[in-house]
Design an enzyme around this catalytic site. Sequence first.
Site, PDB file in Angstrom:
ATOM      1  N   ARG A  90      21.471  25.842 -13.633  1.00  0.00           N
ATOM      2  CA  ARG A  90      21.822  25.717 -12.224  1.00  0.00           C
ATOM      3  C   ARG A  90      23.250  26.134 -11.946  1.00  0.00           C
ATOM      4  NH1 ARG A  90      17.955  21.624 -10.800  1.00  0.00           N
ATOM      5  NH2 ARG A  90      18.071  20.967  -8.644  1.00  0.00           N
ATOM      6  N   ARG A 124       7.698  14.387   1.428  1.00  0.00           N
ATOM      7  CA  ARG A 124       7.347  14.402   0.002  1.00  0.00           C
ATOM      8  C   ARG A 124       7.224  12.989  -0.579  1.00  0.00           C
ATOM      9  NH1 ARG A 124      10.670  17.771  -4.328  1.00  0.00           N
ATOM     10  NH2 ARG A 124      12.441  16.659  -3.467  1.00  0.00           N
TER      11      ARG A 124
END
Length: 220
Positions: A90, A124
């Site tokens: 990342r 979610r």
Amino acid sequence: MRAMLIGAPGSGKGTLAKRLVRDFGFQHVSSGDVLRQQMADGTSVGKKAESYVNAGKLVPDEVMVELMTSALKTLETSGKCKWLLDGFPRTESQAKTLDDTFDLGLVMHLDVPDEEIIDRIQHRFVHRESGRVYHTLWNPPKVDGVDDVTGEPLIQRDDDKPEVVKDRLEKYWDLTMPITQHYAAKGVLSKFTGTESDVIYPSMKKFVDGWVIGARCTRE
Ligand code: AP5
Ligand code: MG
């Protein structure tokens, strides 16, 4: 046979990874799932990571590199070199360290607009132990609030609060998005743009079908 999904938080990496696992038999290695497991188990890495993850900040590079390269080495040692990374690397520094250890053959960049992501994350729900992901409207569980496979309760992640999601998106654009150029320069990057995983997946599947034919897993 070493592949990776890269994209913003909520871009659908976990959702698409599950389909790629089903269709191609990859080992799915999600850095977020690995961290959440460490946190649930109360390990020293989990304790160190908790405050970063819950605040939507990146866990320090040295912790992530150690955690993820050892998870990958364990897979490789047991003869599994057909894996799919999700959420790692990342940062530029994580990408460089990973390169020193393994060659990635395919990096799939998911390009989904931020507005779509913010809307999705509010809906979610996840099953903590398996990492299975649901969306209350688009992909609901068979029974409200309950995992389809185990019947256990679903939870909302602490880092899915709107203000934390905003921070996570900023980190993505500042630190993670730029590393796509690193993989483009190596000639292994493919970009998939859209708002619907159901639309993105067929073209991704077709692409991976072609890639798998030419790819070799030296340990298999
Ligand atoms: P991580 O768990 O990797 O989170 P993330 O990258 O922020 O990604 P998400 O898991 O939130 O989203 P996703 O792309 O998997 O989307 P999903 O399929 O769930 O990391 C969490 C944290 O750990 C980080 O913030 C950081 O603190 C730390 N961390 C992890 N790796 C690190 C590293 N390498 N270095 C440093 N720190 C690290 O989909 C999202 C939702 O949308 C779901 O509800 C899904 O059902 C729904 N959905 C999917 N497709 C559609 C569609 N077409 N239409 C409608 N809804 C859809
Ligand atoms: Mg995920």
